[in-house]
Design a protein around this motif. Structure first.
Motif, PDB file in Angstrom:
ATOM      1  N   ILE A 217       0.846  -1.195   0.000  1.00  0.00           N
ATOM      2  CA  ILE A 217       0.000   0.000   0.000  1.00  0.00           C
ATOM      3  C   ILE A 217       0.882   1.246   0.000  1.00  0.00           C
ATOM      4  CG2 ILE A 217      -1.575   1.388   1.415  1.00  0.00           C
ATOM      5  CD1 ILE A 217      -2.932  -1.224   2.272  1.00  0.00           C
ATOM      6  N   MET A 218       1.916   1.217   0.822  1.00  0.00           N
ATOM      7  CA  MET A 218       2.785   2.381   0.952  1.00  0.00           C
ATOM      8  C   MET A 218       3.708   2.574  -0.253  1.00  0.00           C
ATOM      9  SD  MET A 218       1.809   3.668   3.714  1.00  0.00           S
ATOM     10  CE  MET A 218       0.727   3.129   5.035  1.00  0.00           C
ATOM     11  N   PHE A 219       4.163   1.483  -0.844  1.00  0.00           N
ATOM     12  CA  PHE A 219       5.148   1.590  -1.926  1.00  0.00           C
ATOM     13  C   PHE A 219       4.520   1.811  -3.300  1.00  0.00           C
ATOM     14  CE2 PHE A 219       7.930  -0.278  -5.197  1.00  0.00           C
ATOM     15  CZ  PHE A 219       9.079   0.451  -4.975  1.00  0.00           C
ATOM     16  N   TRP A 337      -0.286  -9.546  -1.087  1.00  0.00           N
ATOM     17  CA  TRP A 337       0.667  -8.746  -1.870  1.00  0.00           C
ATOM     18  C   TRP A 337      -0.091  -7.824  -2.835  1.00  0.00           C
ATOM     19  CZ3 TRP A 337       5.906 -10.966  -3.905  1.00  0.00           C
ATOM     20  CH2 TRP A 337       6.475 -10.111  -4.834  1.00  0.00           C
ATOM     21  N   PHE A 338      -0.944  -8.412  -3.641  1.00  0.00           N
ATOM     22  CA  PHE A 338      -1.587  -7.631  -4.692  1.00  0.00           C
ATOM     23  C   PHE A 338      -2.836  -6.908  -4.216  1.00  0.00           C
ATOM     24  CE2 PHE A 338       1.227 -10.345  -7.075  1.00  0.00           C
ATOM     25  CZ  PHE A 338       1.759  -9.438  -7.968  1.00  0.00           C
ATOM     26  N   MET A 339      -3.423  -7.345  -3.108  1.00  0.00           N
ATOM     27  CA  MET A 339      -4.485  -6.542  -2.524  1.00  0.00           C
ATOM     28  C   MET A 339      -3.909  -5.210  -2.054  1.00  0.00           C
ATOM     29  SD  MET A 339      -7.666  -6.313  -2.010  1.00  0.00           S
ATOM     30  CE  MET A 339      -8.226  -7.998  -2.290  1.00  0.00           C
ATOM     31  N   GLY A 340      -2.675  -5.236  -1.550  1.00  0.00           N
ATOM     32  CA  GLY A 340      -2.009  -3.992  -1.179  1.00  0.00           C
ATOM     33  C   GLY A 340      -1.817  -3.072  -2.366  1.00  0.00           C
ATOM     34  N   GLN A 341      -1.421  -3.646  -3.507  1.00  0.00           N
ATOM     35  CA  GLN A 341      -1.239  -2.828  -4.710  1.00  0.00           C
ATOM     36  C   GLN A 341      -2.573  -2.254  -5.191  1.00  0.00           C
ATOM     37  OE1 GLN A 341       0.971  -4.845  -7.762  1.00  0.00           O
ATOM     38  NE2 GLN A 341       2.769  -5.173  -6.464  1.00  0.00           N
ATOM     39  N   PHE A 342      -3.624  -3.054  -5.109  1.00  0.00           N
ATOM     40  CA  PHE A 342      -4.938  -2.579  -5.543  1.00  0.00           C
ATOM     41  C   PHE A 342      -5.471  -1.486  -4.621  1.00  0.00           C
ATOM     42  CE2 PHE A 342      -9.610  -2.929  -5.247  1.00  0.00           C
ATOM     43  CZ  PHE A 342      -9.935  -2.538  -6.541  1.00  0.00           C
ATOM     44  N   LEU A 343      -5.280  -1.660  -3.318  1.00  0.00           N
ATOM     45  CA  LEU A 343      -5.818  -0.709  -2.349  1.00  0.00           C
ATOM     46  C   LEU A 343      -5.020   0.590  -2.290  1.00  0.00           C
ATOM     47  CD1 LEU A 343      -6.680  -3.087   0.637  1.00  0.00           C
ATOM     48  CD2 LEU A 343      -8.280  -1.980  -0.932  1.00  0.00           C
ATOM     49  N   SER A 344      -3.767   0.557  -2.741  1.00  0.00           N
ATOM     50  CA  SER A 344      -2.900   1.727  -2.624  1.00  0.00           C
ATOM     51  C   SER A 344      -3.531   3.000  -3.191  1.00  0.00           C
ATOM     52  CB  SER A 344      -1.549   1.449  -3.287  1.00  0.00           C
ATOM     53  OG  SER A 344      -0.689   2.559  -3.150  1.00  0.00           O
ATOM     54  N   PRO A 345      -3.952   3.031  -4.455  1.00  0.00           N
ATOM     55  CA  PRO A 345      -4.551   4.266  -4.962  1.00  0.00           C
ATOM     56  C   PRO A 345      -5.901   4.573  -4.341  1.00  0.00           C
ATOM     57  CG  PRO A 345      -4.762   2.516  -6.579  1.00  0.00           C
ATOM     58  CD  PRO A 345      -3.876   1.988  -5.493  1.00  0.00           C
TER      59      PRO A 345
END
Length: 391
Positions: A217-219, A337-345
């Protein structure tokens, strides 16, 4: 099969390389893509979702993929997933409808959810102890280096037209012969059809999953927002934008290569604390730098931080997951891993409605610093227990 063969390692690394490139290859295309779809309602936000949208479907498909490969074996789905990767990945080149492109990105996410779960489980099957620790670092390093190549190519090709970078996804077709020639079904995986309902991982595995989601999420705001930030400070060339994002991936590779040596000296929680601290300093550099040079320094620090944390999480989960449910647990790792990428924006971009970009980066830095301190305190509180568990 000799898992130490360079051919086996090459096949594993080629499949692994598809993961990071699936998300950020087209990052430099986003500003021009936004202009093309400016007449679409909420077109700007939807274009940014093109980058992160596969993450949702990777997250959704990975758990199912993990359950399936525990039952039928590791390799039966791999060929289908590699073909689907090529077809769905190139959809942005052929399609003129933004919603259709998003649908293609969803299918890309499903294919990555399958391939990543398979390849990470195979690494856990083929390697053990120090060999697993070393290869996990190499795996993440090669994924990062592949990201550099494809991000850089994406930036160069985006200067021709924002659609051209989508053709890079055809790379998965070239991998199919290597996968089927050199990867074999592990014998142990074939013996795991027994009753597994009573087999469970230690509860701390959920702590690892949560940290994987938080760090992404942060990166992941970097490939999403940094292109627009660089445009705002006067960097116009897409190739320079691609280079900046690629540099974070390069230093991620440096961190990953160093992971095995770092792990010999530090515990899992300490490495998470170090990674969060490096990322916090990186975001401070962006917030106060206001220049391309300082952004590059930030990419160095942030990349190093992620470079040590990713294999750290992977090896920890491999160590904690029993063989009988290894695919399921690695599927969950992929999901977080990818839930973090999806939630980031979704989590971070709305903050830009009330603060400036520099202030957003300072907020992220503060959160990362707190996470670093929590991780180090947690380590010292559980130091004796962790030392026993890692023996």
């Amino acid at each position: 099969m000799n898992s130490e063969s360079w051919k086996v390692k090459l096949a594993l690394l080629l499949v692994s390389s598809l993961t990071i490139m699936s998300m950020i290859t087209i990052s430099a295309s986003l500003p021009d893509m936004t202009k093309t779809f400016s007449d679409v309602p909420n077109g700007g936000k939807l274009v940014k979702m093109v980058l992160s949208f596969p993450g949702l479907f990777i997250a959704l498909s990975a758990i199912a993929a993990g359950l399936v490969i525990d039952k039928i074996g590791r390799l039966k789905l791999l060929g289908v997933a590699l073909v689907l990767y090529a077809i769905s990945g190139t959809s942005g080149y052929w399609l003129d409808n933004l919603y259709a492109i998003l649908a293609g990105r969803a299918l890309l996410g499903i294919s990555v959810g399958i391939t990543m779960t398979i390849v990470t489980t195979l690494v856990a099957d083929y390697y053990h102890g120090k060999a697993r620790q070393k290869f996990a670092g190499i795996q993440i390093a090669v994924m990062s280096l592949a990201g550099i190549i494809f991000i850089s190519l994406g930036g160069i090709l985006a200067d021709i037209n924002w659609r051209v970078p989508f053709l890079l996804y055809l790379f998965s077709i070239l991998i199919i012969p290597f996968a089927y020639l050199y990867l074999k079904e592990p014998l142990k995986a074939e013996d795991t059809h027994q009753e597994v309902k009573t087999v469970k991982s230690p509860k701390i595995i959920w702590f690892v999953f949560a940290n994987v989601m938080l760090m992404w999420i942060m990166f992941f705001i970097i490939p999403i927002q940094i292109p627009f930030y660089l445009k705002s400070i006067g960097v116009e060339k897409n190739s320079l934008i691609g280079l900046a994002i690629a540099s974070s991936t390069f230093f991620s590779a440096i961190g990953a290569i160093s992971f095995s040596k770092i792990k010999d000296k530090f515990a899992f929680k300490q490495i998470f604390g170090l990674g969060y601290l490096l990322m916090a300093i990186a975001y401070v550099c962006i917030a106060y730098g206001n220049s391309y040079a300082m952004v590059m320094v930030a990419m160095l620090l942030g990349g190093l931080g992620m470079g040590v944390m990713i294999p750290n999480a992977n090896v920890w989960v491999m160590q904690l997951a029993p063989l009988e449910i290894r695919g399921r647990e690695i599927g969950r790792l992929t999901t977080f891993w990818f839930m973090g990428q999806f939630l980031s924006p979704i989590i971070l971009l709305p903050i830009l409605d009330i603060v400036t970009q520099s202030q957003l980066y300072l907020i992220i830095a503060a959160v990362l610093l707190i996470l670093s301190l929590i991780m180090l305190v947690f380590y010292f509180m559980t130091r004796k227990t962790e030392s026993v568990n890692e023996l």
